[in-house]
Design an enzyme around this catalytic site. Sequence first.
Site, PDB file in Angstrom:
ATOM      1  N   GLU A 179       0.779  -1.237   0.000  1.00  0.00           N
ATOM      2  CA  GLU A 179       0.000   0.000   0.000  1.00  0.00           C
ATOM      3  C   GLU A 179       0.817   1.298   0.000  1.00  0.00           C
ATOM      4  O   GLU A 179       0.687   2.131   0.902  1.00  0.00           O
ATOM      5  CB  GLU A 179      -0.983  -0.011   1.176  1.00  0.00           C
ATOM      6  CG  GLU A 179      -1.991  -1.144   1.055  1.00  0.00           C
ATOM      7  CD  GLU A 179      -3.038  -1.144   2.146  1.00  0.00           C
ATOM      8  OE1 GLU A 179      -2.914  -0.377   3.120  1.00  0.00           O
ATOM      9  OE2 GLU A 179      -4.002  -1.940   2.026  1.00  0.00           O
ATOM     10  N   GLU A 222      -5.661  -7.682  -1.651  1.00  0.00           N
ATOM     11  CA  GLU A 222      -6.456  -7.541  -0.435  1.00  0.00           C
ATOM     12  C   GLU A 222      -7.837  -7.017  -0.793  1.00  0.00           C
ATOM     13  O   GLU A 222      -7.967  -6.078  -1.578  1.00  0.00           O
ATOM     14  CB  GLU A 222      -5.823  -6.562   0.561  1.00  0.00           C
ATOM     15  CG  GLU A 222      -4.519  -7.011   1.183  1.00  0.00           C
ATOM     16  CD  GLU A 222      -4.012  -6.007   2.215  1.00  0.00           C
ATOM     17  OE1 GLU A 222      -4.818  -5.178   2.708  1.00  0.00           O
ATOM     18  OE2 GLU A 222      -2.817  -6.036   2.524  1.00  0.00           O
TER      19      GLU A 222
END
Length: 509
Positions: free
Chosen positions: A203, A323
């Site tokens: 991320e 995810e």
Amino acid sequence: MFRLRSLRRALCAAAAALLLPLAGAATSAHATTSAHAATAPGAGYWHTSGRQILDAAGQPVRIAGINWFGFETANYVVHGLWSRDYKNMIDQMRSLGYNTIRLPYSDDIFKSTTVPNSIDFSNGKNADLRGLNSLQVMDRIVAYAGQDGLKVILDRHRPDAGGQSALWYTSSVPESTWIADLKALAARYAADPTVIGIDLHNEPHDPACWGCGDVSVDWRLAAQRAGNAVLSVNPDLLVFVEGVGTFNGVSGWWGGNLMGVAQYPVQLNVANRVVYSAHDYATSVAQQSWFSDPAFPANMPGVWDSYWGYIFKQNIAPVWVGEFGTTLASAVDQKWLAALVSYLRPTSTYGADSFQWTFWSWNPDSGDTGGILKDDWATVDTVKDGYLTSIKAPLFPSTGGGGGGGGGTTASCAASYAVSSDWGSGFNATVTVTNTGTAALGSWKVSWTWSGSQQVTNMWNASYTQSGGTVTAVNAAHNGTVPVGGSASFGFGGAPGGGAVPSVSCTAT
């Protein structure tokens, strides 16, 4: 407007009540016939071709997996080992039809002073992990996953156990350490195709950019440096590259914005190794503008197309949703997950010509999503798991352990029936199918006859018909293939409760 995603809380106890093994959890003898290994997709190292991932023989494969976090936290090991044996949990993942594990880690696990903690060794649990450091525990998890027919993706989740970082480096963990540790992992598993690749950093977000040219913040350039370093050690690995938070003023989920790929693709020294990775979440993590669009959820395919789906649809490269998750507490989140699963393409229709994925998470201790397991670390959230049924995919050939499967070609199976809960007006049960023959199963069918008035009310990981008291259940697309000595399982709800456990027959094909 960009909204920060809330931090996932990894709330773990130092000690937990000991749990009995899950009724019906699969066990595996980790053997497969040579014929099965030669034909089942997934053997060897993988590479890309357009939007698909292909195995060593050129067969398309689909990652349909689960995130099991913990190595990136101050436990320095996957969570849940304070309650259960790691092999038992991997067997359970296998029985539910997950074929890949994403393992987050932090660079702390490379430090000589790091010691994994919160592992229960009572009653023989985790016995072979005693005295091991974090990397050695990871070795055991990788080895057992491979024997069970699961692949592993290593995810550099954080620079240290303290928390997520926007960039791939911090003042205490420079880029040189990041790259050195990536190369160390690539070298560590260079001879083991269970580890199919590495997710370079979790991320990236503002001030990380994509294609801006500033080497201190341009994530695309950093991914090229790190990816080439990994491939210099093991050129067979896949390199998973997440997006950023903002591109050209358009913001979204951290790591979920891959708009820049169209203009600035990641270019590595070894061809056919890049898989782009997006993250996508629901309102239990954070609010986004598209959730309040009057057209929701019909607007979502267009949102996903613009951020990352176009890469797959234009045949640029494979896309892996590394995810996605939710507590499912709100109707909005339920609609979001149903829409996303449909967008990712059902395996029964598209096979491996589909988006790749690993659900967040196996763990129940993810504060803003929960997990596939409930808080007891044993019971499956069958509603959440059920959403994923259509996009699960076949397991892969075992990478070793347990010896060969013998020279015969007899297919046979046995089945066991266990009631996991009974509240009078209804009950839940698990049926475990075990390959007792000398050849891999291509499919299986089980049947039983209740002596009472019981009726199946719902079933997961299998389809069924019922005539009177006789029930016939047939494997789902993702769990029909069972290696010699291996197991698969399915569960169901029924009513009323209080019935006797029937005899179960199994037919192998």
